[in-house]
Write a protein that holds these residues in place. Structure first.
Motif, PDB file in Angstrom:
ATOM      1  N   LEU A  91       6.564   0.737   3.425  1.00 37.68           N
ATOM      2  CA  LEU A  91       5.378   1.194   2.708  1.00 37.68           C
ATOM      3  C   LEU A  91       5.649   2.490   1.954  1.00 37.68           C
ATOM      4  O   LEU A  91       5.183   2.676   0.822  1.00 37.68           O
ATOM      5  CB  LEU A  91       4.219   1.391   3.692  1.00 37.68           C
ATOM      6  CG  LEU A  91       3.652   0.110   4.321  1.00 37.68           C
ATOM      7  CD1 LEU A  91       2.630   0.460   5.399  1.00 37.68           C
ATOM      8  CD2 LEU A  91       3.022  -0.776   3.261  1.00 37.68           C
ATOM      9  N   LEU A  92       6.401   3.399   2.555  1.00 33.14           N
ATOM     10  CA  LEU A  92       6.732   4.658   1.888  1.00 33.14           C
ATOM     11  C   LEU A  92       7.618   4.426   0.670  1.00 33.14           C
ATOM     12  O   LEU A  92       7.503   5.120  -0.345  1.00 33.14           O
ATOM     13  CB  LEU A  92       7.425   5.603   2.873  1.00 33.14           C
ATOM     14  CG  LEU A  92       6.523   6.290   3.905  1.00 33.14           C
ATOM     15  CD1 LEU A  92       7.360   6.972   4.974  1.00 33.14           C
ATOM     16  CD2 LEU A  92       5.612   7.298   3.227  1.00 33.14           C
ATOM     17  N   SER A  93       8.521   3.444   0.783  1.00 29.64           N
ATOM     18  CA  SER A  93       9.430   3.158  -0.339  1.00 29.64           C
ATOM     19  C   SER A  93       8.668   2.687  -1.570  1.00 29.64           C
ATOM     20  O   SER A  93       9.139   2.858  -2.693  1.00 29.64           O
ATOM     21  CB  SER A  93      10.472   2.112   0.070  1.00 29.64           C
ATOM     22  OG  SER A  93       9.847   0.864   0.344  1.00 29.64           O
ATOM     23  N   GLU A  94       7.477   2.107  -1.373  1.00 27.45           N
ATOM     24  CA  GLU A  94       6.667   1.707  -2.516  1.00 27.45           C
ATOM     25  C   GLU A  94       6.188   2.912  -3.314  1.00 27.45           C
ATOM     26  O   GLU A  94       5.820   2.785  -4.489  1.00 27.45           O
ATOM     27  CB  GLU A  94       5.457   0.899  -2.029  1.00 27.45           C
ATOM     28  CG  GLU A  94       5.826  -0.424  -1.368  1.00 27.45           C
ATOM     29  CD  GLU A  94       4.608  -1.145  -0.816  1.00 27.45           C
ATOM     30  OE1 GLU A  94       3.483  -0.613  -1.006  1.00 27.45           O
ATOM     31  OE2 GLU A  94       4.755  -2.225  -0.218  1.00 27.45           O
ATOM     32  N   ASN A  95       6.206   4.079  -2.683  1.00 23.93           N
ATOM     33  CA  ASN A  95       5.793   5.321  -3.348  1.00 23.93           C
ATOM     34  C   ASN A  95       6.983   6.250  -3.578  1.00 23.93           C
ATOM     35  O   ASN A  95       6.800   7.466  -3.723  1.00 23.93           O
ATOM     36  CB  ASN A  95       4.734   6.030  -2.505  1.00 23.93           C
ATOM     37  CG  ASN A  95       3.466   5.222  -2.355  1.00 23.93           C
ATOM     38  OD1 ASN A  95       2.579   5.296  -3.189  1.00 23.93           O
ATOM     39  ND2 ASN A  95       3.372   4.450  -1.278  1.00 23.93           N
TER      40      ASN A  95
END
Length: 385
Positions: free
Chosen positions: A182-186
């Motif tokens: 999920l963090l990698s999406e940002n």
């Protein structure tokens, strides 16, 4: 300019009464010499540039330079009531400059009664990204059970293994992976938050080992009851050879959470053992055996990992197998286990306990187109083991 402030505090008594922001009122900075000297006239206003709370230690450093007077080093800057803290954030807490993260704890705990684990993980990531969390590790420790609520169901479905059970540590690892995605999406990562945990590759590798999971998936309570039932059924003579009663010993060890690999020389005998397989199938023994043959088990394979964690290997109907099958397994286990334990190269089967069962009065190894002496020489009783 910051380190020059330390020098000024060391040199001038007046500087020890000022914070970094107040310093330009009485001192002037000389870029040529990179030092502060007392100001002769005038008094400009000092200003420290804005730093986002997401910047981590730089943000907490900025808080401290606005309130600490006269430090002569970074250590003094982090000292509160004669205690030197390791991090600027800890010093800020000790000075009462920071509130706790209770509101963010509640923000995840309250919807946990109705929201799914996936929704809570996304909420956790949003809070990390945009809500200026002071202590991400404390937030994780408080909420990880809510975040991992659906992880076990997801992994059972993914692995097609309804009997899968995960420890708390394994649940945390899978949950951290979901957060990382999920963090990698940002364009962010858990590594951007120094205090929070990172997924452990060693644990993830063990979790993904389907062979090891299968051997550890037995119901401990059921195996305990099976052991009690089988042990109560054996007679006095059998009790004296308790260690040779294969089903009983398998149930006892699995009830203790230990890993047992039961194999047999024939398929029929393997079917009679709980979780049994033929030796050729389990250990990848070559069809053509020789004095130099090896099992086809790469060191990086799941089977190699399973063998490394095995507490007992049981080989039923051992007299039926050619002695070179045992010698091949012996060489292979020594080769697989010696990198982690150099002494394994000098111990039978690499130091693993191997329990063999069978009757030499029954079928001996079949040696095609050979006579009785060749059959006897192929028996395990003639092996160097």
């Amino acid at each position: 300019m910051l380190t020059a402030w330390f020098v000024a505090c060391e040199t001038y008594e007046e500087a020890r009464e000022l914070t970094y922001v107040e310093l330009p009122i009485r001192f002037a900075y000389h870029t040529s010499g990179k030092l502060w000297t007392p100001r002769k006239h005038g008094g400009p206003i000092g200003r420290v540039v804005y730093v986002s709370p997401a910047a981590g230690d730089v943000y907490f450093l900025r808080l401290l330079v606005n309130v600490v007077r006269g430090p002569r080093s970074f250590e003094e800057l982090k000292t509160v009531r004669d205690v030197i803290f390791k991090k600027y954030r800890e010093a800020c807490y000790a000075r009462g400059l920071l509130d706790d993260d209770r509101e963010w704890h509640d923000a995840i705990e309250e919807p946990s009664y109705w929201a799914t684990g996936r929704q809570l993980r996304r909420l956790f990531v949003i809070i990390l990204l945009f809500c200026q969390v002071i202590d991400p590790l404390k937030l994780w420790n408080h909420t990880w059970r809510f975040l991992s609520e659906d992880v076990l169901y997801m992994k059972r479905k993914e692995f097609r293994f309804l009997g899968l059970e995960l420890t708390d540590e394994q649940l945390q690892q899978y949950t951290l992976i979901e957060l990382e995605l999920l963090l990698s999406e940002n364009d962010r990562s858990l590594a951007d938050y120094p205090d929070i945990l990172l997924p452990d590759n060693a644990i993830l590798t063990e979790i993904s080992n389907t062979m090891l999971r299968q051997e550890l998936s037995y119901d401990v309570h059921q195996e305990t009851e099976t052991h009690k039932e089988l042990f109560a059924a054996i007679n006095d003579d059998q009790r004296t050879v308790y260690d040779a009663v294969l089903k009983t010993i398998i149930a006892r060890l699995r009830a203790s959470g230990k890993v047992v690999i039961p194999v047999a020389s024939s398929g029929v005998a393997a079917l009679l053992l709980p979780g049994g397989r033929t030796a050729h199938s389990r250990f990848k023994l070559p069809l053509t055996l020789s004095v130099v043959s090896m099992c086809n088990i790469p060191r990086s394979s799941m089977l190699a990992s399973l063998i490394a964690k095995t507490d007992l290997i049981i080989w039923d109907e051992a007299p039926m197998a050619h002695r070179q099958a045992f010698e091949t397994l012996d060489r292979s286990l020594q080769d697989l286990l010696s990198p982690a334990d150099p002494t394994a190269a000098d111990r039978p089967f690499g130091g693993k306990t191997v329990l063999m069962g069978g009757d030499f009065r029954q079928i001996l190894p079949v040696v095609p187109r050979e006579c009785r002496p060749d059959t006897v020489l192929a028996s395990i009783s003639k092996s160097y083991l």
